[in-house]
Design a protein around this motif. Structure first.
Motif, PDB file in Angstrom:
ATOM      1  N   MET A 541      38.133  39.112  41.967  1.00  0.00           N
ATOM      2  CA  MET A 541      37.543  37.852  42.437  1.00  0.00           C
ATOM      3  C   MET A 541      36.144  37.624  41.883  1.00  0.00           C
ATOM      4  O   MET A 541      35.493  38.544  41.390  1.00  0.00           O
ATOM      5  CB  MET A 541      37.473  37.857  43.964  1.00  0.00           C
ATOM      6  CG  MET A 541      36.445  38.812  44.507  1.00  0.00           C
ATOM      7  SD  MET A 541      36.560  38.899  46.296  1.00  0.00           S
ATOM      8  CE  MET A 541      35.112  39.894  46.660  1.00  0.00           C
ATOM      9  N   SER A 542      35.706  36.383  42.005  1.00  0.00           N
ATOM     10  CA  SER A 542      34.331  36.048  41.661  1.00  0.00           C
ATOM     11  C   SER A 542      33.475  36.169  42.908  1.00  0.00           C
ATOM     12  O   SER A 542      33.858  35.751  43.986  1.00  0.00           O
ATOM     13  CB  SER A 542      34.234  34.599  41.184  1.00  0.00           C
ATOM     14  OG  SER A 542      34.707  34.458  39.899  1.00  0.00           O
ATOM     15  N   HIS A 543      32.294  36.692  42.702  1.00  0.00           N
ATOM     16  CA  HIS A 543      31.410  36.976  43.828  1.00  0.00           C
ATOM     17  C   HIS A 543      30.001  36.908  43.291  1.00  0.00           C
ATOM     18  O   HIS A 543      29.723  37.560  42.280  1.00  0.00           O
ATOM     19  CB  HIS A 543      31.742  38.373  44.387  1.00  0.00           C
ATOM     20  CG  HIS A 543      30.925  38.779  45.558  1.00  0.00           C
ATOM     21  ND1 HIS A 543      31.263  38.439  46.849  1.00  0.00           N
ATOM     22  CD2 HIS A 543      29.781  39.480  45.641  1.00  0.00           C
ATOM     23  CE1 HIS A 543      30.355  38.918  47.671  1.00  0.00           C
ATOM     24  NE2 HIS A 543      29.438  39.565  46.972  1.00  0.00           N
ATOM     25  N   ARG A 684      45.390  26.576  41.694  1.00  0.00           N
ATOM     26  CA  ARG A 684      44.210  26.543  40.848  1.00  0.00           C
ATOM     27  C   ARG A 684      43.127  27.460  41.410  1.00  0.00           C
ATOM     28  O   ARG A 684      42.358  28.043  40.664  1.00  0.00           O
ATOM     29  CB  ARG A 684      43.685  25.112  40.737  1.00  0.00           C
ATOM     30  CG  ARG A 684      42.608  24.948  39.703  1.00  0.00           C
ATOM     31  CD  ARG A 684      42.193  23.492  39.553  1.00  0.00           C
ATOM     32  NE  ARG A 684      41.275  23.343  38.445  1.00  0.00           N
ATOM     33  CZ  ARG A 684      40.704  22.206  38.091  1.00  0.00           C
ATOM     34  NH1 ARG A 684      40.971  21.111  38.782  1.00  0.00           N
ATOM     35  NH2 ARG A 684      39.878  22.154  37.073  1.00  0.00           N
ATOM     36  N   HIS A 685      43.033  27.544  42.729  1.00  0.00           N
ATOM     37  CA  HIS A 685      42.060  28.424  43.361  1.00  0.00           C
ATOM     38  C   HIS A 685      42.737  29.209  44.468  1.00  0.00           C
ATOM     39  O   HIS A 685      43.701  28.738  45.081  1.00  0.00           O
ATOM     40  CB  HIS A 685      40.920  27.625  44.005  1.00  0.00           C
ATOM     41  CG  HIS A 685      40.296  26.628  43.099  1.00  0.00           C
ATOM     42  ND1 HIS A 685      40.630  25.301  43.112  1.00  0.00           N
ATOM     43  CD2 HIS A 685      39.360  26.767  42.157  1.00  0.00           C
ATOM     44  CE1 HIS A 685      39.925  24.659  42.210  1.00  0.00           C
ATOM     45  NE2 HIS A 685      39.141  25.523  41.616  1.00  0.00           N
ATOM     46  N   MET A 686      42.230  30.400  44.726  1.00  0.00           N
ATOM     47  CA  MET A 686      42.630  31.156  45.907  1.00  0.00           C
ATOM     48  C   MET A 686      41.364  31.753  46.482  1.00  0.00           C
ATOM     49  O   MET A 686      40.621  32.413  45.765  1.00  0.00           O
ATOM     50  CB  MET A 686      43.574  32.291  45.547  1.00  0.00           C
ATOM     51  CG  MET A 686      45.008  31.883  45.400  1.00  0.00           C
ATOM     52  SD  MET A 686      45.992  33.290  44.911  1.00  0.00           S
ATOM     53  CE  MET A 686      46.925  33.538  46.392  1.00  0.00           C
ATOM     54  N   ARG A 701      42.309  30.976  37.719  1.00  0.00           N
ATOM     55  CA  ARG A 701      43.177  31.356  36.604  1.00  0.00           C
ATOM     56  C   ARG A 701      42.488  32.310  35.647  1.00  0.00           C
ATOM     57  O   ARG A 701      43.078  33.306  35.206  1.00  0.00           O
ATOM     58  CB  ARG A 701      43.594  30.069  35.874  1.00  0.00           C
ATOM     59  CG  ARG A 701      44.316  30.284  34.581  1.00  0.00           C
ATOM     60  CD  ARG A 701      44.760  28.948  34.036  1.00  0.00           C
ATOM     61  NE  ARG A 701      45.835  28.392  34.822  1.00  0.00           N
ATOM     62  CZ  ARG A 701      47.111  28.602  34.591  1.00  0.00           C
ATOM     63  NH1 ARG A 701      47.463  29.353  33.581  1.00  0.00           N
ATOM     64  NH2 ARG A 701      48.029  28.085  35.371  1.00  0.00           N
ATOM     65  N   LYS A 702      41.244  32.024  35.329  1.00  0.00           N
ATOM     66  CA  LYS A 702      40.570  32.862  34.337  1.00  0.00           C
ATOM     67  C   LYS A 702      40.368  34.279  34.849  1.00  0.00           C
ATOM     68  O   LYS A 702      40.391  35.241  34.077  1.00  0.00           O
ATOM     69  CB  LYS A 702      39.236  32.244  33.948  1.00  0.00           C
ATOM     70  CG  LYS A 702      39.431  30.906  33.261  1.00  0.00           C
ATOM     71  CD  LYS A 702      38.138  30.277  32.820  1.00  0.00           C
ATOM     72  CE  LYS A 702      38.382  28.935  32.150  1.00  0.00           C
ATOM     73  NZ  LYS A 702      38.842  27.900  33.079  1.00  0.00           N
ATOM     74  N   ASP A 703      40.217  34.425  36.156  1.00  0.00           N
ATOM     75  CA  ASP A 703      40.063  35.775  36.693  1.00  0.00           C
ATOM     76  C   ASP A 703      41.361  36.559  36.548  1.00  0.00           C
ATOM     77  O   ASP A 703      41.352  37.761  36.295  1.00  0.00           O
ATOM     78  CB  ASP A 703      39.664  35.698  38.174  1.00  0.00           C
ATOM     79  CG  ASP A 703      38.386  34.904  38.366  1.00  0.00           C
ATOM     80  OD1 ASP A 703      38.345  34.021  39.239  1.00  0.00           O
ATOM     81  OD2 ASP A 703      37.430  35.153  37.616  1.00  0.00           O
ATOM     82  N   LEU A 704      42.486  35.869  36.708  1.00  0.00           N
ATOM     83  CA  LEU A 704      43.761  36.562  36.582  1.00  0.00           C
ATOM     84  C   LEU A 704      44.150  36.776  35.126  1.00  0.00           C
ATOM     85  O   LEU A 704      44.699  37.814  34.765  1.00  0.00           O
ATOM     86  CB  LEU A 704      44.861  35.761  37.285  1.00  0.00           C
ATOM     87  CG  LEU A 704      44.756  35.655  38.803  1.00  0.00           C
ATOM     88  CD1 LEU A 704      45.839  34.741  39.323  1.00  0.00           C
ATOM     89  CD2 LEU A 704      44.850  37.018  39.450  1.00  0.00           C
TER      90      LEU A 704
END
Ligand SMILES: Nc1ncnc2c1ncn2[C@@H]1O[C@H](COP(=O)(O)OP(=O)(O)OP(=O)(O)O)[C@@H](O)[C@H]1O
Ligand SMILES: Nc1ncnc2c1ncn2[C@@H]1O[C@H](COP(=O)(O)OP(=O)(O)OP(=O)(O)O)[C@@H](O)[C@H]1O
Ligand SMILES: [Mg+2]
Ligand SMILES: [Mg+2]
Lengths: 708, 708
Positions: A541-543, A684-686, A701-704
């Motif tokens: 995830m982004s943080h 698109r987001h989670m 998406r880019k994180d996955l």
């Protein structure tokens, strides 16, 4: 991965406004019926227009070819006597180069997205990624004109692949019911103006394109399902199937008219593989099929590797548009000359049995004969494939086929990726049909001659080669089964595709996936890579996360929209931007209430839905989804929204607009499970939460895609 | 809705134990490969065994019929002279009744689930509901023997539908690699012992069954996808497709051997619709197709309604098993006699052209002629369908066809639902082919004779009737397209199915769905009903919820498992069973941490995984999924687990076993969104939380099915 590829908002924003309108619709049954009827009508239109477009392409190629041929014919007739054969052939070559130049100029200068087959772009779109300009009318026109020029100009391309992209553009255009370029607006389809509906219709369009190209409606449906890879939607799949059927039917009618016997519907697609009725095979021949599949996988991997290196070279050195046009013209020249190489080295003359083909050329043969190696080249690729499948034994020498297969292999490899619309299916089928026929001939020489059908081995060779290059499985098997109209042949085709894919995958990816990765598109495959099994939501995830409060100040919203490029913002309670809260060593960002999108925030700012506005309750009460949909897909960017400093102190209540059913994951969820959810629901987001429902991160998406 | 139907646990319990094993597998690549190879091998086996089973059924029917015929033949030859024709026909009738009685006795006394076609049961299974005994070996044997008896006994049934159920049982059996009835156990497939894997393999088996029955592999795949209706799983669909192909191939080989020319593979399925190559149609004929679709819808709705009433009658009054057997025998008698009614009223004699058929009977015709109305009955239903499609014009009079269609309609309606395995496809196709041919003949009389193909209208009639009764769409279109091996005919077939379904749906449901609802199975459709749009998760959920704490006392767990029949329990923190906590007027049940299943709790109790056990950490460290899978599917019930009162004071730590990635919904989520999630992910439970992640309710299948 490039950062500027955005995802589609396929997930429906289940906010209070949407729920209100759905309750309203469900209480008035006729509104639901009306929406259903309009959906079916759009799918019907998509099928009809796609079929007509395919007919236009076919007609265009035919007209161009006959213009080319007739303008050369008198010269040929004169020069056969006067020994100036170089003259008509030079004219032919120049004609080809000229046609191809038109197509290349259009593509390079007007719409570069139209280059290639378009299948990679549609794969991306159905995957959920927006490739810029991929479904614009300009792209369609460039594609249609360009592919006519490329095919008529004799390049080693097919006209089938571009049909898929064309179908998708037609679907996107028809379903929106308006065009900014052409400046009209049917208000009838206004509630289909969202990414969700558009992507569903584009699935139907892609299927209609496949169906028109190959006469394979079921193959088209499976192509859309494979690439969309989302959850099964019964009503949608049924409509997609209807669209495909109408498409192949329309093309049938159009071609019947063109060929002169209207209403006799017997042309199922742009390509006709001929009749495979009497083709049978023995069980032990399946082992030869496995071997041929392996050959197809190896040669396919080689093809992909060479094309990959070539594409990297082009990305570095052939950047300027005039250079791209020059390159296309050079390839056209080479392609034209290659025919002579083939004819020169392999003097393959056959007696003239029936002069059905008007393209038969005599060349160095005696009178009463024609050069079958020349015929391989001067026929259209589709007719050549059909000949390789069905010509009686002895029509082509092994040497001819070998030179042809090898030469065409490198020619097709060079041609794919040029700045001109081009299909890849027919070249691959050609190469494979040629070496498949060689296998059949060689087996025939072993003495069990009568039992090995040349048609069978040609077909298996073609499917092996195509499978080795594109690595498609389910839809390709069904397309070939429908195109040959022979169900028992499905098993050898399937086996050859399984083996070709498995062998090829040991070296590199399919050609479409290679090109997609070269472009840096964050495509999500069907499954996560196995080594990602020990990742959790927390690791991808982004943080920290940029969040908004349920009642947020306009100034803060405007500042966030301007400074950050994100498109989704979690909406929380109990959050203070100035006092961070840390739980278990991890910063949390308030209690999760829902997700709001940039497009929704921009609409709210544009309509000035401020709490301090005295009429705010009436305004919100009278809001409709149509107000949001009208600006789709080009929302006013934040830079063009002007706010006074007084307005910046106002507040907005986000509650009616946030997506209440947004998908959350716990921080401990495995990467595999969130990948599966993300891909199959088209998210698109989670938002990642801890066990207290507090936001700690966000996954996009880019994180996955980083791990695929 | 009956309460005793349980759901499958299709959702993988993503707990710490599972995650540990997946990490372990992903680090050793060969383990993943090995699992993949075994999956493909199982799918191959499923295809092969299904094909062989179809061959056995075909062979059995053929042998039985020839035994029946030869034992009657001498009598026929003698009685034609001696005018005692009642004698052989009586023997024929008794033979039929005897055969049918065997089938009925087996079904009624050994395994009642084997009655009917089995398609409703497989629909339920793929929907996620466990119908008891549906995939047992006993069911398979009863089904195969029963359908041979029913078809050979001359009932108005087909042998194709039961293939789907048979394929599913084969898949369930093969994939588990063991049988409790037959008492063997291959340990090789032990990691496929879960509902998830089993349901996936059953999808492959059902597809293989469809493929063997109709020679339609792609139709089989689409049938599985339609009924499963879950998210797209690329690898699984590819394996299902492979299974179908192998199945039709194996049947091909088996039938080639039986028919005497081994290795010449030309029999694609149990039924052969003949060649539709030369069938063409004009565009305006599609309007006639629409009308025929409407007729099919109306007659289909009538069929379903009569059968529905009949089934209700049977459920009330024909409950005793001997009564069921008697009913089957009565129907067999009527069916046998109906032929004579037809022959008597319609003296349809045709000249004996070629004596290809050994079943041709002379009856009241002159020498050198045969009774074509008798032929309609004494041929196998499959041969009759083929005749109706392809016989030259004039073979059957309109009167003959009318009496046949009407009589067969009521006969088939009476027959479906009897206590004997029976397929419905062939009877429906027969009825439709008959009245379709009537339409063709009538149109031919209008004077444009040459343009209306009887094959075309027969086919359209058949598809309309079948569509009107079963209301299947996508898979049925593809099955018919593959069975006729003609892609352009797909559009009229599709149109007739669309119209028949739409017209029929105005009156009642498809016949399979009617029977499913009569049984009270909580089936979830493809979409929620429109009037449910104003429901939210809060209105459908169950409240209060029985929850367990992360560290729960054994006594409480045992008591809950004994007193309540639930299968899923949310695991929470901060919960005290004795002090209820109320938030916003609604009782909450602790902070949600995960979900635990009854089967997992029973395993833990059986293995005595108590915290007070000094070796507990080692035991948990050495646990494997295999320990859980071994007891699948029959876990030790709570009544058979003995616990001392000291053990009841112990505690268990549920943390390693709870599903960390369990799906939660907010209380405000709409019914539509939770329905979609539930259906497409194949869930069994969904926990409803408030915005603080506190459990307030739980949603299961029965809560959702109440509104469909
Ligand atoms: N609200 C947010 N707060 C913090 N980081 C975010 C937020 N939204 C997205 N990100 C992160 O920013 C990075 C780039 O994502 P980007 O902003 O492009 O997302 P997006 O545009 O909403 O989605 P996509 O690009 O997939 O359409 C990703 O790593 C993502 O996790
Ligand atoms: N843990 C629970 N606490 C309270 N109610 C529950 C619980 N689990 C299920 N229910 C409710 O009990 C009713 C019957 O469900 P049942 O116990 O049969 O569920 P299940 O067996 O777990 O699931 P299914 O029957 O669908 O396989 C449903 O209305 C359901 O919502
Ligand atoms: Mg972005
Ligand atoms: Mg239950």
């Amino acid at each position: 991965l490039r950062a500027d590829f955005e995802s589609l908002d396929y997930e429906v924003s289940d906010n209070l406004l949407y729920q209100k309108e759905e309750k309203d619709k469900s209480s008035k049954r006729w509104k639901l019926y009306w929406r259903g009827i309009r959906r079916w009508f759009i799918c019907f239109l998509i099928g009809v227009i796609t079929g007509i477009t395919a007919g236009i392409i076919d007609l265009g190629v035919e007209k161009m070819s006959s213009v080319k041929f007739s303008s050369v014919k008198e010269l040929v007739d004169r020069c056969v006597v006067d020994y100036c054969m170089y003259s008509p052939h030079l004219i032919w070559l120049l004609f080809n180069i000229g046609l191809v130049m038109v197509g290349a100029v259009l593509t390079a200068y007007i719409e570069p997205v139209a280059a290639g087959s378009g299948i990679p772009q549609i794969k991306c779109y159905l995957n959920g990624v927006v490739v810029p300009h991929v479904v614009r009318i300009k792209t369609l026109v460039t594609k249609v004109v360009g592919v006519i020029c490329a095919v008529a100009g004799g390049l080693a391309v097919g006209k089938e692949g571009p049909m898929i992209h064309s179908g998708a553009v037609i679907a996107a255009g028809v379903s929106q019911g308006r065009s900014t370029s052409l400046n009209f607006d049917f208000n009838m389809f206004h509630d289909f103006r969202s990414d969700t509906e558009k992507r569903d219709f584009v699935s139907a369009g892609a299927a209609a394109g496949v169906s028109a190209a190959f006469g394979a409606p079921v193959g088209g449906v499976l192509f859309s399902l494979e690439e969309g890879a989302s959850f099964w939607n019964q009503a949608l799949v049924w409509r997609i199937f209807f669209s495909s059927m109408v498409s192949t039917m329309t093309l049938n009618i159009v071609q019947s008219y063109i060929k002169g016997h209207p209403w006799e519907l017997s042309y199922a697609g742009l390509i006709n593989f001929g009749t495979f009725d009497s083709v049978q095979y023995k069980f032990y021949e399946l082992f030869i099929v496995i071997a041929m599949g392996a050959i197809g996988g190896l040669t396919g991997a080689a093809f992909n590797h060479i094309n990959y290196k070539l594409t990297i070279f082009r990305m570095k050195y052939v950047q300027r548009r005039w250079l791209q046009v020059i390159e296309v013209m050079i390839v056209a020249a080479y392609t034209g000359c290659f025919a002579y190489v083939l004819i020169f080295f392999s003097n393959d003359c056959k007696p003239l049995r029936e002069n059905r083909e008007s393209m038969l050329v005599q060349f160095f043969c005696n009178d009463g004969e024609y050069s079958s190696s020349a015929r391989l080249f001067f026929d259209t690729p589709e007719a050549t494939v059909k000949n390789l499948f069905h010509s009686p034994p002895g029509t082509y020498q092994v040497l001819t086929l070998t030179i042809f297969a090898t030469g065409y292999f490198f020619l097709a490899c060079w041609t794919y990726g040029l700045s001109v619309p081009s299909g890849l299916f027919i070249p691959c089928l050609l190469i494979g049909a040629a070496w498949g026929r060689i296998v059949g001939v060689l087996l025939g020489m072993t003495g069990h001659g009568a039992t090995f059908g040349l048609s069978f081995y040609s077909l298996v060779g073609a499917s092996s080669q195509l499978g080795g290059i594109v690595r498609m499985t389910i839809s390709l098997t069904v397309i070939l089964m429908e195109a040959t109209a022979n169900v028992p042949l499905g098993l050898p085709v399937m086996i050859s595709l399984i083996v070709a894919k498995w062998v090829g995958d040991q070296f590199n990816e399919g050609i479409y996936d290679l090109h997609i990765h070269l472009q840096g598109v964050p495509l999500l495959g069907w499954e996560p890579l196995p080594m990602s099994a020990n990742l959790s939501a927390k690791s991808v995830m982004s943080h920290p996360v940029t969040v908004l409060r349920m009642h947020e100040s306009v100034g803060r919203i405007a500042r966030i929209l301007k400074e950050e490029s994100h498109n989704g913002f979690p909406v929380v309670d109990e959050y203070d931007p100035h006092t961070p809260k840390i739980v278990d060593g991890c910063e949390t960002f308030g209690t999760f209430r829902g997700l709001v999108l940039r497009s929704q925030l921009l609409m709210m700012l544009k309509k000035k839905l401020f709490q301090e506005n005295p009429d705010i309750n009436e305004i919100i009460g009278s809001l409709k989804m149509a107000h949001f949909n009208d600006c789709y897909p080009r929302y006013t960017p934040i830079q063009r929204i002007s706010l006074t400093s007084e307005e910046r102190n106002y507040h907005m209540n986000l509650e009616p607009f946030i997506n209440q059913s947004h998908y959350v994951v716990l921080e401990s969820a495995s990467y595999t499970s969130i990948f599966k959810k993300f891909r199959s629901l088209g998210l698109r987001h989670m938002v990642v939460i801890n066990f207290r429902n507090e936001v700690i991160g966000i996954v996009t998406r880019k994180d996955l895609a980083r791990y695929t």
